[in-house]
Design a protein around this motif. Structure first.
Motif, PDB file in Angstrom:
ATOM      1  N   TRP A 238      71.764   9.785  44.553  1.00 55.83           N
ATOM      2  CA  TRP A 238      70.782   8.891  45.151  1.00 55.83           C
ATOM      3  C   TRP A 238      70.919   7.510  44.524  1.00 55.83           C
ATOM      4  O   TRP A 238      71.146   7.384  43.317  1.00 55.83           O
ATOM      5  CB  TRP A 238      69.375   9.415  44.936  1.00 55.83           C
TER       6      TRP A 238
ATOM      7  N   HIS B 210      59.894   7.210  46.603  1.00 52.07           N
ATOM      8  CA  HIS B 210      59.738   8.343  45.691  1.00 52.07           C
ATOM      9  C   HIS B 210      58.910   7.936  44.480  1.00 52.07           C
ATOM     10  O   HIS B 210      59.143   6.893  43.891  1.00 52.07           O
ATOM     11  CB  HIS B 210      61.124   8.829  45.238  1.00 52.07           C
TER      12      HIS B 210
ATOM     13  N   VAL C 208      57.750   8.146  40.632  1.00 54.68           N
ATOM     14  CA  VAL C 208      58.441   8.407  39.373  1.00 54.68           C
ATOM     15  C   VAL C 208      57.441   8.241  38.237  1.00 54.68           C
ATOM     16  O   VAL C 208      56.691   7.255  38.202  1.00 54.68           O
ATOM     17  CB  VAL C 208      59.609   7.399  39.159  1.00 54.68           C
TER      18      VAL C 208
ATOM     19  N   SER D 255      60.580  18.219  33.967  1.00 52.43           N
ATOM     20  CA  SER D 255      60.269  17.965  35.388  1.00 52.43           C
ATOM     21  C   SER D 255      61.132  16.837  35.937  1.00 52.43           C
ATOM     22  O   SER D 255      60.626  15.798  36.354  1.00 52.43           O
ATOM     23  CB  SER D 255      58.789  17.593  35.546  1.00 52.43           C
ATOM     24  N   PRO D 256      62.470  17.007  35.987  1.00 53.60           N
ATOM     25  CA  PRO D 256      63.331  15.885  36.359  1.00 53.60           C
ATOM     26  C   PRO D 256      63.212  15.447  37.811  1.00 53.60           C
ATOM     27  O   PRO D 256      63.738  14.388  38.162  1.00 53.60           O
ATOM     28  CB  PRO D 256      64.746  16.409  36.060  1.00 53.60           C
ATOM     29  N   GLY D 257      62.513  16.196  38.636  1.00 56.32           N
ATOM     30  CA  GLY D 257      62.323  15.779  40.021  1.00 56.32           C
ATOM     31  C   GLY D 257      61.285  14.686  40.181  1.00 56.32           C
ATOM     32  O   GLY D 257      61.218  14.030  41.215  1.00 56.32           O
ATOM     33  N   ILE D 258      60.473  14.469  39.134  1.00 58.69           N
ATOM     34  CA  ILE D 258      59.440  13.430  39.217  1.00 58.69           C
ATOM     35  C   ILE D 258      59.322  12.609  37.941  1.00 58.69           C
ATOM     36  O   ILE D 258      58.794  11.519  37.948  1.00 58.69           O
ATOM     37  CB  ILE D 258      58.070  14.034  39.594  1.00 58.69           C
TER      38      ILE D 258
ATOM     39  N   ASP E  54      60.988  11.317  33.902  1.00 60.97           N
ATOM     40  CA  ASP E  54      62.129  11.183  32.995  1.00 60.97           C
ATOM     41  C   ASP E  54      61.815  11.750  31.606  1.00 60.97           C
ATOM     42  O   ASP E  54      62.565  11.554  30.664  1.00 60.97           O
ATOM     43  CB  ASP E  54      62.589   9.728  32.885  1.00 60.97           C
TER      44      ASP E  54
END
Length: 191
Positions: A3, A34, A36, A110-113, A115
């Motif tokens: 991405w 998205h 973050v 939780s690397p989908g949301i 860091d």
């Protein structure tokens, strides 16, 4: 496909969190807005005693309204090394000073949301130095047999991602011949 981030804009920022919206390009040139969550790294430790028991905190998490065991873990202060932060957190939260620390694992819970990154260490001993620094962090502190960890997970008495990772990893690498009660077929690689 990787991405591509075109921009990030802050939505809310304080000393603990930086919540942003990112303009992200995905396949076919499409874009997503998205969310973050950026946060400082954390460090914690799995502390063992001479009887293969782990030092755990029984605590309530109001966000999920759950009670569960967790390893001691917290934020790394500016300029602080992760191992020093882990030792400080164990001492502050439990009243036990861990023995020498060695790296156990690194995780991004939780690397989908987010860091968020956690550095987890292993101590093979600890010395009781007093009571926890804060009386609001945990309900009780217990030495729990490492052999019971899979059962506690199955009963949802360990639900924190970082605690799950660290405790199950340690259980797997320390179980006899690397095969646990759940029919794992081979020994995981050493850390």
């Amino acid at each position: 496909m990787r991405w591509i981030v075109h921009s990030e804009k802050p939505l809310y920022t304080d000393r603990w969190l930086d919540i942003r919206v990112a303009d992200v390009e995905i396949t076919g040139g499409r874009h997503l807005q998205h969310r973050v969550v950026r946060s400082a790294p954390g460090a914690g430790a799995v502390v063992l005693d001479g009887q293969e028991r782990v030092l755990l905190e029984w605590r309530h998490r109001f966000i999920t309204d759950t009670w569960a065991y967790e390893i001691p873990i917290g934020g790394i202060h500016d300029g602080e090394e992760p191992a020093a932060a882990a030792a400080r957190e164990v001492e502050e939260e439990t009243g036990w000073r861990p023995g020498p620390l060695s790296p156990l694992l690194y995780t991004q819970p939780s690397p989908g949301i987010s860091d968020s990154e956690h550095h987890v260490f292993l101590a093979e001993s600890a010395t009781l130095i007093g009571t926890p620094a804060e009386d609001w962090e945990v309900e009780r502190i217990e030495w729990v047999p490492l052999a019971t960890i899979p059962h506690l997970v199955a009963r949802r008495e360990i639900v924190s991602g970082t605690s799950l990772n660290a405790l199950l990893y340690l259980y797997a690498i320390r179980s006899p011949s690397g095969v646990d009660e759940h029919n794992c077929s081979r020994t995981p690689p050493a850390p």
